[in-house]
Structures are given as structure tokens and as C-alpha cells.
Design a protein around this motif. Sequence first.
Motif, PDB file in Angstrom:
ATOM      1  N   ASP A  40       9.940  44.412 140.728  1.00 21.61           N
ATOM      2  CA  ASP A  40      10.225  45.759 140.504  1.00 21.61           C
ATOM      3  C   ASP A  40      11.808  45.604 140.309  1.00 21.61           C
ATOM      4  OD1 ASP A  40      10.729  48.428 140.828  1.00 21.61           O
ATOM      5  OD2 ASP A  40      10.825  48.714 142.908  1.00 21.61           O
ATOM      6  N   VAL A  41      12.128  45.531 138.878  1.00 18.13           N
ATOM      7  CA  VAL A  41      13.555  45.033 138.555  1.00 18.13           C
ATOM      8  C   VAL A  41      14.541  46.203 138.728  1.00 18.13           C
ATOM      9  CG1 VAL A  41      13.266  43.299 136.725  1.00 18.13           C
ATOM     10  CG2 VAL A  41      12.379  45.669 136.116  1.00 18.13           C
ATOM     11  N   ASN A  42      13.944  47.379 138.526  1.00 19.79           N
ATOM     12  CA  ASN A  42      15.030  48.438 138.891  1.00 19.79           C
ATOM     13  C   ASN A  42      14.866  49.350 139.929  1.00 19.79           C
ATOM     14  OD1 ASN A  42      15.906  48.219 135.721  1.00 19.79           O
ATOM     15  ND2 ASN A  42      14.162  49.399 135.188  1.00 19.79           N
ATOM     16  N   ASN A  43      14.163  48.625 140.841  1.00 21.69           N
ATOM     17  CA  ASN A  43      13.803  49.177 142.090  1.00 21.69           C
ATOM     18  C   ASN A  43      13.429  50.647 142.196  1.00 21.69           C
ATOM     19  OD1 ASN A  43      13.921  49.435 144.991  1.00 21.69           O
ATOM     20  ND2 ASN A  43      16.187  49.298 145.215  1.00 21.69           N
ATOM     21  N   THR A  44      12.575  50.815 141.370  1.00 20.80           N
ATOM     22  CA  THR A  44      11.854  52.363 141.264  1.00 20.80           C
ATOM     23  C   THR A  44      10.508  52.516 142.163  1.00 20.80           C
ATOM     24  OG1 THR A  44      10.805  51.415 139.255  1.00 20.80           O
ATOM     25  CG2 THR A  44      12.993  52.834 139.154  1.00 20.80           C
ATOM     26  N   ALA A  45      10.081  51.250 142.612  1.00 22.16           N
ATOM     27  CA  ALA A  45       8.815  51.131 143.283  1.00 22.16           C
ATOM     28  C   ALA A  45       7.722  51.775 142.682  1.00 22.16           C
ATOM     29  CB  ALA A  45       8.887  51.848 144.735  1.00 22.16           C
ATOM     30  N   ASN A  46       7.709  51.852 141.173  1.00 23.97           N
ATOM     31  CA  ASN A  46       6.548  52.534 140.507  1.00 23.97           C
ATOM     32  C   ASN A  46       5.710  51.689 139.861  1.00 23.97           C
ATOM     33  OD1 ASN A  46       5.360  54.060 138.882  1.00 23.97           O
ATOM     34  ND2 ASN A  46       6.875  54.437 137.386  1.00 23.97           N
ATOM     35  N   PHE A  47       4.532  51.370 140.926  1.00 23.36           N
ATOM     36  CA  PHE A  47       3.861  50.590 140.667  1.00 23.36           C
ATOM     37  C   PHE A  47       2.844  50.898 139.657  1.00 23.36           C
ATOM     38  CE2 PHE A  47      -0.842  49.520 141.634  1.00 23.36           C
ATOM     39  CZ  PHE A  47      -0.782  48.136 141.555  1.00 23.36           C
ATOM     40  N   SER A  48       2.367  52.298 139.338  1.00 24.18           N
ATOM     41  CA  SER A  48       1.439  52.013 138.289  1.00 24.18           C
ATOM     42  C   SER A  48       2.192  52.171 137.039  1.00 24.18           C
ATOM     43  CB  SER A  48       0.499  53.674 138.511  1.00 24.18           C
ATOM     44  OG  SER A  48       1.557  54.725 138.907  1.00 24.18           O
ATOM     45  N   GLY A  49       3.491  52.380 136.953  1.00 24.42           N
ATOM     46  CA  GLY A  49       4.073  52.458 135.796  1.00 24.42           C
ATOM     47  C   GLY A  49       4.795  51.342 135.369  1.00 24.42           C
ATOM     48  N   ALA A  50       4.668  50.195 136.411  1.00 24.06           N
ATOM     49  CA  ALA A  50       5.405  49.016 135.822  1.00 24.06           C
ATOM     50  C   ALA A  50       4.738  48.025 134.777  1.00 24.06           C
ATOM     51  CB  ALA A  50       5.295  47.948 137.316  1.00 24.06           C
ATOM     52  N   ALA A  51       5.527  47.755 133.860  1.00 22.90           N
ATOM     53  CA  ALA A  51       5.001  47.026 132.668  1.00 22.90           C
ATOM     54  C   ALA A  51       4.146  45.706 133.081  1.00 22.90           C
ATOM     55  CB  ALA A  51       5.981  46.568 131.765  1.00 22.90           C
ATOM     56  N   GLU A  52       3.269  45.486 132.246  1.00 25.68           N
ATOM     57  CA  GLU A  52       2.431  44.243 132.533  1.00 25.68           C
ATOM     58  C   GLU A  52       3.232  42.849 132.748  1.00 25.68           C
ATOM     59  OE1 GLU A  52      -1.308  43.241 133.571  1.00 25.68           O
ATOM     60  OE2 GLU A  52      -0.924  45.162 132.640  1.00 25.68           O
ATOM     61  N   ARG A  53       4.363  42.767 132.084  1.00 30.07           N
ATOM     62  CA  ARG A  53       5.152  41.462 132.127  1.00 30.07           C
ATOM     63  C   ARG A  53       5.845  41.381 133.703  1.00 30.07           C
ATOM     64  NH1 ARG A  53       8.088  44.868 129.016  1.00 30.07           N
ATOM     65  NH2 ARG A  53      10.385  45.059 129.563  1.00 30.07           N
ATOM     66  N   TYR A  54       5.943  42.415 134.016  1.00 34.48           N
ATOM     67  CA  TYR A  54       6.576  42.207 135.445  1.00 34.48           C
ATOM     68  C   TYR A  54       5.551  41.837 136.693  1.00 34.48           C
ATOM     69  CZ  TYR A  54      10.600  44.369 133.480  1.00 34.48           C
ATOM     70  OH  TYR A  54      11.544  44.490 132.456  1.00 34.48           O
ATOM     71  N   PHE A  55       4.183  41.725 136.354  1.00 36.04           N
ATOM     72  CA  PHE A  55       3.110  41.329 137.346  1.00 36.04           C
ATOM     73  C   PHE A  55       2.958  40.010 137.433  1.00 36.04           C
ATOM     74  CE2 PHE A  55       2.091  45.876 137.252  1.00 36.04           C
ATOM     75  CZ  PHE A  55       1.677  46.087 138.454  1.00 36.04           C
ATOM     76  N   TYR A  56       3.179  39.392 138.592  1.00 37.22           N
ATOM     77  CA  TYR A  56       2.626  37.971 138.912  1.00 37.22           C
ATOM     78  C   TYR A  56       1.290  37.821 138.900  1.00 37.22           C
ATOM     79  CZ  TYR A  56       7.509  37.513 140.417  1.00 37.22           C
ATOM     80  OH  TYR A  56       8.793  37.567 140.300  1.00 37.22           O
ATOM     81  N   PRO A  57       0.525  36.714 138.734  1.00 35.52           N
ATOM     82  CA  PRO A  57      -0.796  36.538 138.842  1.00 35.52           C
ATOM     83  C   PRO A  57      -1.170  37.036 140.299  1.00 35.52           C
ATOM     84  CG  PRO A  57      -0.028  34.533 138.007  1.00 35.52           C
ATOM     85  CD  PRO A  57       1.295  35.465 138.163  1.00 35.52           C
ATOM     86  N   SER A  58      -2.392  37.949 140.209  1.00 36.69           N
ATOM     87  CA  SER A  58      -2.772  38.540 141.339  1.00 36.69           C
ATOM     88  C   SER A  58      -3.504  37.471 142.349  1.00 36.69           C
ATOM     89  CB  SER A  58      -3.612  39.673 141.266  1.00 36.69           C
ATOM     90  OG  SER A  58      -4.736  39.357 140.851  1.00 36.69           O
ATOM     91  N   TYR A  59      -3.421  37.751 143.708  1.00 40.95           N
ATOM     92  CA  TYR A  59      -3.852  36.866 144.680  1.00 40.95           C
ATOM     93  C   TYR A  59      -5.359  37.452 144.888  1.00 40.95           C
ATOM     94  CZ  TYR A  59       0.514  35.150 146.238  1.00 40.95           C
ATOM     95  OH  TYR A  59       1.863  34.352 146.269  1.00 40.95           O
ATOM     96  N   ASP A  60      -6.256  36.747 144.361  1.00 43.46           N
ATOM     97  CA  ASP A  60      -7.786  37.167 144.838  1.00 43.46           C
ATOM     98  C   ASP A  60      -8.192  36.697 146.051  1.00 43.46           C
ATOM     99  OD1 ASP A  60     -10.451  37.871 144.712  1.00 43.46           O
ATOM    100  OD2 ASP A  60     -10.727  36.728 142.537  1.00 43.46           O
ATOM    101  N   LEU A  61      -8.746  37.631 146.826  1.00 44.65           N
ATOM    102  CA  LEU A  61      -8.895  37.532 148.255  1.00 44.65           C
ATOM    103  C   LEU A  61     -10.214  36.612 148.333  1.00 44.65           C
ATOM    104  CD1 LEU A  61      -7.830  40.819 150.030  1.00 44.65           C
ATOM    105  CD2 LEU A  61      -6.627  38.687 150.334  1.00 44.65           C
ATOM    106  N   SER A  62     -11.116  36.631 147.336  1.00 48.79           N
ATOM    107  CA  SER A  62     -12.220  35.893 147.461  1.00 48.79           C
ATOM    108  C   SER A  62     -12.029  34.560 147.388  1.00 48.79           C
ATOM    109  CB  SER A  62     -13.280  36.245 146.402  1.00 48.79           C
ATOM    110  OG  SER A  62     -12.627  36.276 145.000  1.00 48.79           O
ATOM    111  N   ASN A  63     -10.818  34.054 146.983  1.00 52.45           N
ATOM    112  CA  ASN A  63     -10.594  32.554 146.715  1.00 52.45           C
ATOM    113  C   ASN A  63      -9.492  32.214 148.330  1.00 52.45           C
ATOM    114  OD1 ASN A  63     -11.732  32.354 144.433  1.00 52.45           O
ATOM    115  ND2 ASN A  63      -9.764  32.852 143.261  1.00 52.45           N
TER     116      ASN A  63
END
Lengths: 422, 401
Positions: free
Chosen positions: B118-141
Motif C-alpha cells: 500500500d504505497v500511498n497508505n490509502t488502504a484501497n485494496f480493490s483499487g490497488a494496481a496489479e504490480r503492487y500485489f505480492y504472490p498470494s498465499y494459497d491456503l490449500s498449499n
Amino acid sequence: MCFLGFGSYFCYDNPSALQAQVQLDMKVNTADFMQLYAFYSWPNVVLCFFGGFLIDRVFGIRLGTIIFSLFVCVGQVIFAAGALFNAFWLMEAGRLVFGIGGESLAVAQNTYAVSWFKGKELNLVFGLQLSMARVGSTVNMNVMGLVYQRIKDAMGSAGHTTLGVTLMIGAVTCLFSMACALILGYLDKRAEKILNKEQGKTGEAIKLTDVKDFPLSLWLIFLICVCYYVAVFPFIGLGKVFFMEKFQFSPLQAGAINSVVYIISAPLSPVFGFMVDRLGKNIIWVMCAVVTTLAAHLMLAFTLWNPWIAMSLLGISYSLLACALWPMVAFVVPENQLGTAYGFMQSIQNLGLAIISILAGVILDSRGYLFLEVFFSACICMSIIAVVMLYFVNHIREGDLNLTSWEREKQQKEAEVEDESE
Amino acid sequence: MYAGVWLLLLLAAGTLGVPEDEESRRIYLQFNPGSSSSAVNLLHTRAVGNGSTIHYVWSSIGAPAVLLIYTETEHSQLRLNWTKLLSPDPSGAIAIEPADSVLYSTALAFTRIFEYNDVNNTANFSGAAERYFYPSYDLSNFVWENANNTLNSSSLSFHLTGVNATDPTGSFRNGSISFKVTAYDRHGRDASSPRLLHTANCTKLEFQMSGVQPRGNRSRFALEMFTLEEKSGRKKKRSVRSIDDEYTPTIFEVIELVPDAPNASHAQGYFQWKSVAYGSQNGTRSDSLPCVVHGLQDMNGTLPAPSIIQAFYGEQLGSRYNMVALNVSFGIADGDFYDKNKYLVWSALVGYGTPPRDSFSVLVICIMAVALGLPLVLLIMGTILVWYLKKTVFTNYQPIN
């Protein structure tokens, strides 16, 4: 005279207007930042009282006013110097000195108002003073940020020096206030010579122990004052998050609605002051104001109605209360105790605010806003009880707090006739 | 006297708010029923009473998930076919007997944890750009610890604790994800924040991330889950705004996921939570992290991993059930990041019937009654007194006149 308080109110909220800049430039956290306000408040719990006493007993109103405005000036300069030299402790010390002058200056201002305008447009004058104070706060909120920005542009970089220069510019308003104090002193002296009017002290021996001889009505006025203000100022202080969470306002909107009380009271105070002057019946007006405030708090607590309604009501009732309550003091104590009475009122108001602010924070953290609003409503109810008692006490003792203005005039004329016949 | 009337009125209003279903249930907790293996976790909670049974089946097989099955008899049993359950095709491995006693069932599964910068500290999850996402944790793994050791039969609770199996960044070296489940046998309120109100008809679930190393110092997280409902209905998000934040300071919103079935003949399941998570164990207001629900998205594909949901509902889930996915993101603009305490806990209720609602506490009602009543009493007493005094003064004067 109204400009006397302008500088002190302007500078009082300097930290708030520049909160982000202060915290960034001086590298302090919010708790330390709030210390700037605490350093202003704590000494005042005791000092207002002595301020009033000093005005009544030692300096007299003219010299007292000049000395206190000097304190305000010096305090603000030290505050600014603290920023210039990047010493936060110096800034705190500045606020302390500023506080010594600030509230006492307000006491002096009230005493001046009474000594010049009692029996005339006292309520209006109080209204004008209040609105000047609010204008001071509002102008400060809007201007200081811009000034900071300009200086930053001119200097090319932001830093503690920028902050220091900005605050020094703020100190100019204090100089202006001091000039007002000097002019006032001169005018008052001249008026004394021309009209043979006595200065706001009579040389009668007053002791601090006079406090215990204050009439019951005055204590009730104090109680109304404390219970009312503790339910307004701490609420505004904690209000922003309330509007954001309960009414889903954006931070900007929440800030706007939170300041609406002050914005409303600036233009409305003189109007109400004029109205109360014309109509008298101070207790009824105070009653109206307190009940309206209770309604506003209940609305905020128990409904999801648009909070603009409740906050506007709060703004209106706040200005009405200030116009009707403060001048009442002048009707219940002899003139030579006025400074002491106002000082005491300011003192316990500060004490109440300091304690309730802390308490309100604790309540909010443990029980939330609903409970906090219920608590504030209970304070207001306490205030209503005091108003009701004041009404009856005044009624039984046939005091003149609740007379209409023409009745007061009549009384005054009768008194003059008696004076002449003696 | 007026105060008394007020008090009575307000108390009457207050008691109306108390839920009528104050029933209690007997809770039975069982770990891996019918199997001696401790390599997998399946916990069966039976809440029996009032002529019905609510079965909760919690498991970490596949992704962590829960089945809620309401049966109209106190004697319904869970039948498990372990060999089938652990095979690639688990359909039909979980069943209730008698099958026709099942009146309602639903499921909730937790699939992924998102982490974004969250580079700008806006806590805007749905509006965050794709490049700011880390690989998600898959709970089945994830690798899950043996939950049998955490089973507490007096507090009716257990944990499903897991760490990322591959963990290439070493984030889980000192931390873990855990789902803490607490069953209730009667009506009450939690002692810890957010102090949810519960009945015997629900179970609390706490999602907790503790000590997990974030992949950036401005990391925020979101939890992905999905739920299903029979074709006749569809899960809907309902935001209940209240005026009462006594139990959860500054939080005025309750989110409920309930089936949108206007002409249902019987009560249905619900998921309920307050819009808040906490960034510390003690759950104080300063550590509160408001949470936001994003989208209820239709998912009509196959399930990402075989799980107990497939085992109970069988194949062709998509054609017989409406499945929706949603994300709950944690944090608020200008708020603290996860990095501050490396801790996050979020609580929700899973239950059957009407979701519990907060009502004013007796203390609030009493304070209001006294505060509003006292000035009235005083006013009346004062009026009587003044009237009386006037009268005496008047009678005193009369002889003179």
C-alpha cells in the motif's frame, strides 16, 4: 477592544493549523504534539484565578491587560524561536508563557467589557468578542497553512526554519493585540478623566477568601458553564473519527462538519448578543441553549439523521449560551470582584476541560461513542439542573437575572434617582 | 416519580431488544471421528437441543473450510468415509443420517490470502494496481498442525494452525496462520474485542495472522473466501448500521452474509462480523483495523481444491448451487500497517437462524433515565415550592391589605 483577544486566539490554534508541519519538521509524535496544548492548559487552571485577582487587586485593569498581552507576545515569540532553533522543549516553554498571558487576557477583556458596557449593550459586546475569537481561530486555520506554503516556496525547502518564520509571522497578530491593549489603556484613562469614571477597582480590601462568599447564583453559573463546555469542546476534539465511522464521512467532510460549530458562532454571536440585550431574560435564553444542545447530543447519539442538523443546532446553541451566560456574572457579583469571578470561572472551566478531556478519551477507548454521547448528555442534564435551580433561586431571591431589559432599565433609573436624592 | 416512569419505559424498550431464543444446546466436539490418523484435521461439532442438531464440520483438508448442517432431529449422525475423503474424488464421503432430516446446509471456505504494497497508505485494496500485489498465499498449499492438541473441551475451542508449505521468502519462519474456533452452548457475549454477541446457534471463528513476516513494510492483507447457497437462493451481503458501539468502540457497522430467499419456509444460515480486525492481542481501539468486504462474485467453475465441501455436496456443485467469492481486506487509509505488531485477528460468527443484534446496555438506559428524569423532577418540585411560597407570602400580605 474586540481585537484585543484576536492575537491570542489566532496563535492559540497555531499548532492545530500546522499539526502536520509541526510533527514533520520537529519530528514529534501526536502525544508530544498534544503536549503543546496541555502546556497551555494546565497552568491556567490556577493562573486564571490569580489573573483575575491581580487585575482586581494589584495592577488594575489597564496595567494588567498590558502585562498579560506582553506575556502572550513573548510566549509566541519563544514558541517561534523554539521552531527556529529546532528545540521542541523551547516551543513547549513558549506555550507555557503564552498560556500565562492568554487566559488571563480573556479575563481582562471580560472585565473591560463589563466596566464599559454594563447596563448598556453588554450581551452584544460579549457576542462580538466571542465572534472575534472565532474569527481569529478560523482565519488561523485557513491562513497559517498558506503562509507556511509561501515561505517554503520562498526558501526553497521545508524545515524547522520555515516553521519558525511562519510562527514569527503569527506573532505579529500578538503585537497587534498589544497595541490594542495600549490604546485601550489610554482610552480608559481618558474616559476616567473626562467622565470621572472609576477604574475597574475600588481599592476595597478583597481577599482570595472572598470566593467562599460568592453568592449561590454565581456558583450555579459556574456549574452551568463547566458542565456545558465539557460537553462541547472535548466532543469537537474527538468528533472527527465519530463522523467518519458512524456517518461514513470522508476525512475532509468530517473536518468540515467538525468546525461548523465555530463557523456558525462567528456571525451569530453578535446577533444573539444584540437580541439578548434587547430582550433580557438571560436565564430563559441559557435554558433554551442548554436544552437545544441536549437535543443535538441526543440526535447524534441515538439517530442516524444527517449530523449537519445536530452540529448546526450545537453551533447555534453554543453561541446563544456564550452570549447569555457570561454577562450574567456581572449581575450577581459586585463590580470590584468581577475580575476574580471571571478568573475563577475561566479556571474551573479549564480544570473541567482538562479532566473531562482525559476522561472522554478513556470512555471512548473502553465503551465507544454511544456511551461517550450518553456521558456528554448527562453533563448537559447536569447543566440543565443548574439552570433550573438558578431560575428558582433567582425567583425566590428576586434577583435581576431574568428581568426583561426594560425592567432592568427601570431599575437602573430608580437606582440613579435614589443616588441623586442621597 | 417521572424519573420512575421514564425508567420503566426505557427498560421496557430495552428488554424488547433482547433476543427471544435464549435456548441452550449441548455441544459435542470430536476430532477425526472414525479415524485414528492425525495427519489430517477434521473436527465435528454437534450442537444438540430443542429438537434439532446443528452440525459443524471444520477441516483443513484441501483449504480450511466449514460445513454448517441443520437437521430437525436431535439424533442425526455424521457418516464419514475416510478412504474416499482422502482420495482424489471425495464426493459423497461426508453424509448425514437420516439424510431427509437435513433442513438446511451451507459452507464457507477460505482459499487465499492476498498481500499488497500500500504505497500511498490509502488502504484501497480493490483499487490497488496489479504490480503492487505480492504472490498470494494459497491456503490449500499450507501444512496444518495437529488440531487434536489444541482441543479444549471446557472452552469448547480448537485451532487450525498452518504455515506455507513451500515458503520461498521465509515469511513463515516465525509465524503462522490460524483459525480459532469456539463453540457456544448458550447465549452470551465474548469478553475479548470485538465482543461479539452470540447465541447457542452459532460458532465463532477467529482468523489470526501472527508473526508472519510481511514482504514489505507497507504491506496490507486481505482474505479470500467463498460460500454457497442452493439455487433457489443466493448469498447477499447485508450491511447493518447501528447507533450502538458500546461493545466495539467506534465500530458502527455489522456485515452479514445471508441467503436472499424471501419466501423461505424455514430459518437459514448466516455469517456475521463487525467491520473491524485488530492489530494486537489486547484488541484496543488504537489497534483497530477497519475491514471492508469486496464484491460477492459468482464463481461457477469447479472448486480450486478438493475439500470437504465437495465431499458433502458431491460433483456438479456449479449447477446445483450458487457459489460466490468475496474478499475481506484489513486496514484503513492513514492507518497502521501490519508490520507494526506483525499481528492481525478478525472474528466472525457462523450460525443458523436470526443473526444476533446488539441492544443498549442497562447502564446506558439507566444513565439516560436518571439524567433526563432529574431535571424534570426538579422543575416540578421547584414549581410547587415557588407556588407554595407565593401563596404563603400572599396570605401574609392579605391582612395588611
